[in-house]
Design an enzyme around this catalytic site. Structure first.
Site, PDB file in Angstrom:
ATOM      1  CG  ASP A   1      -6.311   3.307  -0.475  1.00 13.25           C
ATOM      2  OD1 ASP A   1      -6.875   3.012   0.585  1.00 13.25           O
ATOM      3  OD2 ASP A   1      -5.399   4.143  -0.550  1.00 13.25           O
TER       4      ASP A   1
ATOM      5  CG  ASN B   1      -9.769   8.174   5.488  1.00 16.55           C
ATOM      6  OD1 ASN B   1     -10.299   7.591   6.420  1.00 16.55           O
ATOM      7  ND2 ASN B   1     -10.352   8.335   4.320  1.00 16.55           N
TER       8      ASN B   1
ATOM      9  CG  HIS C   1     -10.521   3.243   1.784  1.00 13.68           C
ATOM     10  ND1 HIS C   1      -9.427   4.036   2.011  1.00 13.68           N
ATOM     11  CD2 HIS C   1     -11.547   3.860   2.395  1.00 13.68           C
ATOM     12  CE1 HIS C   1      -9.789   5.094   2.730  1.00 13.68           C
ATOM     13  NE2 HIS C   1     -11.066   5.013   2.977  1.00 13.68           N
TER      14      HIS C   1
ATOM     15  CG  HIS D   1      -2.055   0.904   1.177  1.00 12.71           C
ATOM     16  ND1 HIS D   1      -3.310   0.556   1.619  1.00 12.71           N
ATOM     17  CD2 HIS D   1      -2.155   2.179   0.725  1.00 12.71           C
ATOM     18  CE1 HIS D   1      -4.125   1.586   1.439  1.00 12.71           C
ATOM     19  NE2 HIS D   1      -3.451   2.588   0.913  1.00 12.71           N
TER      20      HIS D   1
ATOM     21  CG  PHE E   1      -7.868  12.457   5.132  1.00 11.12           C
ATOM     22  CD1 PHE E   1      -8.143  12.252   6.466  1.00 11.12           C
ATOM     23  CD2 PHE E   1      -8.837  13.045   4.331  1.00 11.12           C
ATOM     24  CE1 PHE E   1      -9.373  12.623   7.010  1.00 11.12           C
ATOM     25  CE2 PHE E   1     -10.065  13.422   4.862  1.00 11.12           C
ATOM     26  CZ  PHE E   1     -10.334  13.212   6.201  1.00 11.12           C
TER      27      PHE E   1
ATOM     28  CG  ASP F   1      -2.442   4.592   3.586  1.00 17.70           C
ATOM     29  OD1 ASP F   1      -2.317   5.004   2.407  1.00 17.70           O
ATOM     30  OD2 ASP F   1      -3.449   4.821   4.275  1.00 17.70           O
TER      31      ASP F   1
END
Lengths: 317, 440
Positions: free
Chosen positions: B149, B275, B176, B55, B320, B302
Site C-alpha cells: 500500500d 491517494n 493498492h 487499513h 498524500f 486509511d
C-alpha cells in the site's frame, strides 16, 4: 479595487475593462516621454518572488513597479519546498517581516499563489506571475490589451488559440479572460494536449487548425516544448509543425487584418515559422511593451489608495 | 474485572444487558445481576462489536513525528476500534518477520487496541521481488494481510505469484490499485476541475484497470484478492461483477471517499490531498450504494498521519493522506445510517465482522470481530447515535492534525470501548490501558 490577482477567471468584465483602460492610461502617460516615471507608488515595496526562472516576466514586473516609483526587491528563491529548499511559508514570513506591500509570485507548483494569499502568513497583495500549469493572468491581460489595441472592442471577435492547452497556463488564463470580454474563442490542439473536460470551458475546441482559421481576428500560437514528444503527446516536432504550426500558407488563409500573437519565447520553425513571426501582422514584440503597461495598471489598482490613502490620488487616476 | 452494561441496543435492536467478565461476554439478557460489577447505564446507546480497521498507517517505526503505535492505537480506541491492521510502508519497511513482530509486540505492550501488522508484498515495497511472506505469516505476528500500500503491485507476473503464494497460509493480497504510468505525477482526480486548476490528473481508469486485471488474475489462480480504498463507480461495478461470478474478491472504501468530493481541492488546501484522490459526487453515490449492497465489504480508514510541514505547503509538494480513526464511525453514521442505506447491524458487518474475516483475525487467542454473544471475547463499543460534535483537529490524540473534517458537524460519538472486557475508553475519554493498569 483588487486585493489579489490569482486567476483571470476571478475578474469580472468590469474589472478586466478597468485594468485595460488603466493600462492605456499608463501607456499614454509614459510613451514617448524622456522621464517615464510616475510617483504613484512611492514608498511602497513590491517583491518579485520567483521560484522559477523567467527573466522576461520578472523584468517586465520590475520595470512596471519602478515606473510607478515603487521600491522593488527581486527575491529569487532557488529551491522551493517542492525541491526541498526553504518552505513557501518561511519565505512568506520573511517577506512579511521585510514589509512587502505586494508580492509578485512565479512558481512551478499550480496554486502556490493561493497558498500565499489564503494562508495568513503574509498580508501583502499577491499577484500571480504564472503558477505551474494553472494560470498567468497578466499575460492574458496583456494579450487582451494588445488585441483590443488592434481590433477595438473584443466583443464578438473570433480568437483562435493554438498549442499545448494541457500544460499551458497562458491558454487557461486567455480562454477565461477573452470569454469574459465577450470574445468567441476556439482552442486548437492535438487531442493529447487538451485537458479532460475542455468541452466545458467557455470556448470551442477543434483538432483542425485549417478549419479554424478563416474568420479569426487573431491567432495566438503557444509554445510547445519539444520534450512533450518523449511523453508521447505527439510523434515528432515535424509532425506537430505540419499539423499545428503557423506557416505562410496557413497565414494566407487569415483575413487581411487578422493579427498573430505569441507569448514567447518562440520555437521558430516549430509552432511558428520565422516568416510569420517577423511579418507585419505579428504583434509579438508589441506584446512585450504592453506587458509593462498592464502590470503597471494592476499594481496601481492594487496598491494605490489601498494603504494610507495619500498616494492613490495622484498619477494615472 | 466485571462490567454490567445496562440497556444497550445490541446492533441497534431492543435494549438488553451485557455482563462482561474475565474478558468475555458472560451473559446477555434483561435484568442481569450486577453484584460486584461496575455498572454502566447504556440507555439510548448502541452496542457494536469492537471495530476492526483493515487499513491504518501507524508510522512506527520511522516516522514517529507523525504517529506512533501508542498514539495511533489510542486514536483507534477513541474511534471504537479494538483492532487495527498496521500498513507496511514504515521505515524500515515491514517486509521481514523481525519488523512485523516488533510492531505486533509494541501493540500488545501498549494495550489500547490489537495491532495486526500487514506485511509488504515485495522487498522494500520496490515491486521487484517477493518479500518473505511465509516468514511473516509464521512469525508471532501471524501476518495474513499483505500489501505494498502506497504503491501498486504493478507487475502482473509478480502479482500473480503473490496471489498464488499466500494460499499456502490463508493469506490475502490487499492491492493498492494504481496503474503507475497513468498516474505519473498525479495530484488529484482527473476531471474538468483538474484541468482548470492545472493539477496533474489521477484518472479513474488507472484504478479500474488494475482492479479488472487483478480480478482476472485471482480468478485464474483461484486466490483471494482484496482491493484497498476503492474510489470510483467503475471500480464498484467491476467488483460487483466479480462477486456475481462468485470470485473471492473483497473490497474496502474509506470514510473520506464516502463523504468528501474533489471540489474541496479548488482552494489548493493540501489537507484534501489523498491517494486515491477525492472523486466526484457520482463516485461518492456509487461507493455508498456499493457499501450498502455488500459489493464493498468493509470500511477501512486509511488513517494517514502527516506532520504539519508536509501539508502546509504547495499542493504538489504536500504529502498524500488524511486522518480517519477518530472520525470513521461518525462519517459512516452520517453517510450510511442517517441516510437509511445501512442499519447498525450493517455497520457492525462492514466495520467489524467483514474486516475481521478478510484479515483472518476472527479466530485464535485474540479473536476479534466476533458476534455479541455469551462466551465471545468482550470486544464491545458503545455508541451514542444522538450525539453530535463539531470536529476540532486539536482535540485529537493523534500526533498529527491533517484532519479533513475540521469544522464539520458530525453525528454520533463513541462512549465506551472495551478491549477483552477492559474499558480503554469510558465516557468518551481514554482510560489507562489494561496493561498500564496491570503494571501499576
Amino acid at each position: 479595487m483588487i486585493r489579489h490577482l490569482l486567476s483571470s477567471s476571478d475578474l469580472t468584465r468590469e474589472q478586466a475593462t478597468t485594468i485595460l483602460d488603466t493600462a492605456e492610461e499608463m501607456a499614454r502617460l509614459t510613451e514617448g516621454r524622456s522621464v517615464k516615471k510616475l510617483p504613484t507608488l512611492r514608498g511602497r515595496t513590491v517583491v518579485n518572488l520567483f521560484f522559477e526562472d523567467s527573466t522576461r516576466t520578472r523584468t517586465s514586473f520590475e520595470l512596471a513597479a519602478k515606473r510607478l516609483s515603487a521600491d522593488v526587491i527581486n527575491f529569487s528563491a532557488k529551491g522551493s519546498s517542492v525541491s526541498k529548499g526553504e518552505s513557501l511559508k518561511d519565505t512568506a514570513l520573511t517577506l512579511a517581516a521585510m514589509g512587502a506591500d505586494a508580492v509578485v509570485v512565479r512558481h512551478s507548483a499550480s496554486g502556490a499563489p493561493y497558498r500565499l494569499a489564503d494562508s495568513g502568513w503574509i498580508d501583502a497583495n499577491v499577484l500571480n506571475a504564472g503558477d505551474g500549469t494553472h494560470e498567468h493572468p497578466t499575460q492574458a491581460l496583456l494579450d487582451a490589451f494588445t488585441m483590443r489595441h488592434h481590433l477595438g472592442d473584443l466583443d464578438g471577435r473570433h480568437i483562435v488559440i493554438v498549442g499545448d492547452v494541457l500544460h499551458g497556463r497562458v491558454a487557461r488564463s486567455n480562454v477565461s479572460l477573452l470569454a469574459t470580454l465577450g470574445a468567441r474563442v476556439t482552442v486548437v490542439a492535438p487531442p493529447t494536449l487538451l485537458p479532460l473536460g475542455v468541452e466545458h470551458w467557455p470556448c470551442e475546441v477543434s483538432y483542425d487548425l485549417d478549419a479554424a482559421l478563416p474568420g479569426a481576428s487573431a491567432v495566438m500560437m503557444l509554445r510547445v516544448q519539444q520534450e512533450r514528444m518523449n511523453a508521447a503527446f505527439f510523434p515528432s516536432a515535424r509532425e506537430y509543425s505540419r499539423r499545428y504550426g503557423l506557416d505562410t500558407q496557413r497565414f494566407g488563409r487569415l483575413s487581411d487584418d487578422a493579427i498573430v500573437l505569441h507569448p514567447g519565447p518562440m520555437n521558430r520553425g516549430m509552432e511558428i515559422t520565422a516568416e510569420v513571426a517577423d511579418s507585419e501582422r505579428s504583434v509579438i514584440v508589441e506584446q512585450v511593451t504592453n506587458g509593462v503597461y498592464v502590470r503597471m495598471a494592476v499594481l496601481y489598482l492594487m496598491l494605490a489608495g489601498a494603504g494610507d490613502g495619500t498616494t492613490g490620488q495622484e498619477g494615472a487616476a | 474485572m466485571i462490567v454490567l452494561i445496562k440497556g444497550a441496543r445490541l446492533l441497534g435492536a431492543e435494549p438488553t444487558d451485557l455482563l462482561l467478565r474475565d474478558g468475555v461476554i458472560a451473559e446477555i439478557g434483561s435484568g442481569l445481576d450486577g453484584t460486584g460489577a461496575t455498572v454502566i447505564d447504556a440507555g439510548g446507546l448502541v452496542a457494536l462489536p469492537g471495530l476492526v480497521d483493515l487499513h491504518t498507517h501507524l508510522r512506527e517505526p520511522g516516522r514517529e513525528d507523525a504517529e506512533t503505535i501508542a498514539s495511533g492505537t489510542r486514536a483507534a480506541a477513541l474511534g471504537g476500534f479494538t483492532a487495527v491492521h498496521a500498513m507496511a510502508n514504515t521505515d524500515p519497511v515491514a517486509d521481514t518477520a523481525g519488523v512485523v513482530e516488533q510492531v505486533w509486540r509494541l501493540g500488545r505492550e501498549i494495550g489500547y487496541a490489537d495491532v495486526r501488522p500487514v506485511g509488504a508484498v515485495t522487498v522494500g515495497l520496490d515491486g521487484q521481488r517477493l518479500a518473505e511472506l511465509g516468514a511473516m505469516a509464521d512469525s508471532a505476528a501471524g501476518v495474513r494481510v499483505f500489501s505494498d500500500d502506497g504503491r501498486c503491485v504493478a507487475d502482473a507476473l509478480l502479482m500473480r505469484r503473490a496471489l498464488e503464494y499466500v494460499k499456502a497460509f490463508g493469506g490475502v493480497i490487499a492491492q493498492h490499485a494504481q496503474e503507475p504510468r497513468l498516474t505519473e505525477g498525479a495530484q488529484m482526480n482527473e476531471s474538468e476541475l483538474s484541468g482548470r486548476l492545472g493539477l496533474r490528473g489521477w484518472p479513474r481508469v488507472a484504478e479500474e484497470a488494475i482492479i479488472a486485471r487483478d480480478v482476472m488474475l485471482a480468478a485464474h489462480v483461484g486466490s483471494r484478492l482484496h482491493i484497498c480504498h476503492l474510489s470510483t463507480r467503475g471500480s464498484v461495478e467491476i467488483v460487483r461483477l466479480a462477486k456475481q461470478r462468485g470470485l473471492p474478491v473483497t473490497a474496502e472504501v474509506t470514510p473520506h471517499h464516502l463523504l468528501l468530493t474533489e471540489d474541496l481541492v479548488a482552494g489548493y488546501d493540501a489537507r484534501y490531498k489523498v491517494n486515491p484522490p477525492l472523486r466526484s459526487a457520482d463516485d461518492v453515490a456509487a461507493v455508498r450504494e456499493g457499501l450498502a449492497d455488500g459489493t464493498i465489504d468493509a470500511v477501512a480508514t486509511d488513517h494517514a498521519p502527516h506532520p504539519v510541514e508536509d501539508k502546509e505547503c504547495e499542493w504538489d509538494a504536500a504529502a498524500f493522506g488524511m486522518l480517519g480513526l477518530e472520525t470513521a464511525l461518525s462519517v459512516v453514521q452520517h453517510t450510511m445510517v442517517d441516510t437509511g442505506l445501512l442499519d447498525w447491524a450493517g455497520v457492525a458487518d462492514r466495520m467489524s465482522f467483514a474486516p475481521g474475516r478478510i484479515g483472518k483475525c476472527d479466530g485464535g487467542d485474540f479473536a476479534q470481530a466476533r458476534p455479541l454473544a455469551a462466551g465471545e471475547p468482550a470486544n464491545v463499543v458503545l455508541v451514542d447515535p444522538s450525539a453530535s460534535r463539531t470536529v476540532d483537529p486539536a482535540a485529537s490524540v493523534s500526533l498529527s492534525r491533517n484532519n479533513p473534517y475540521e469544522g464539520r458537524k458530525l453525528p454520533g460519538s463513541v462512549v465506551a470501548t472495551f478491549l477483552r472486557g477492559f474499558p480503554v475508553v469510558e465516557n468518551g475519554e481514554l482510560t489507562q490501558s489494561s496493561i498500564q493498569k496491570g503494571m501499576r
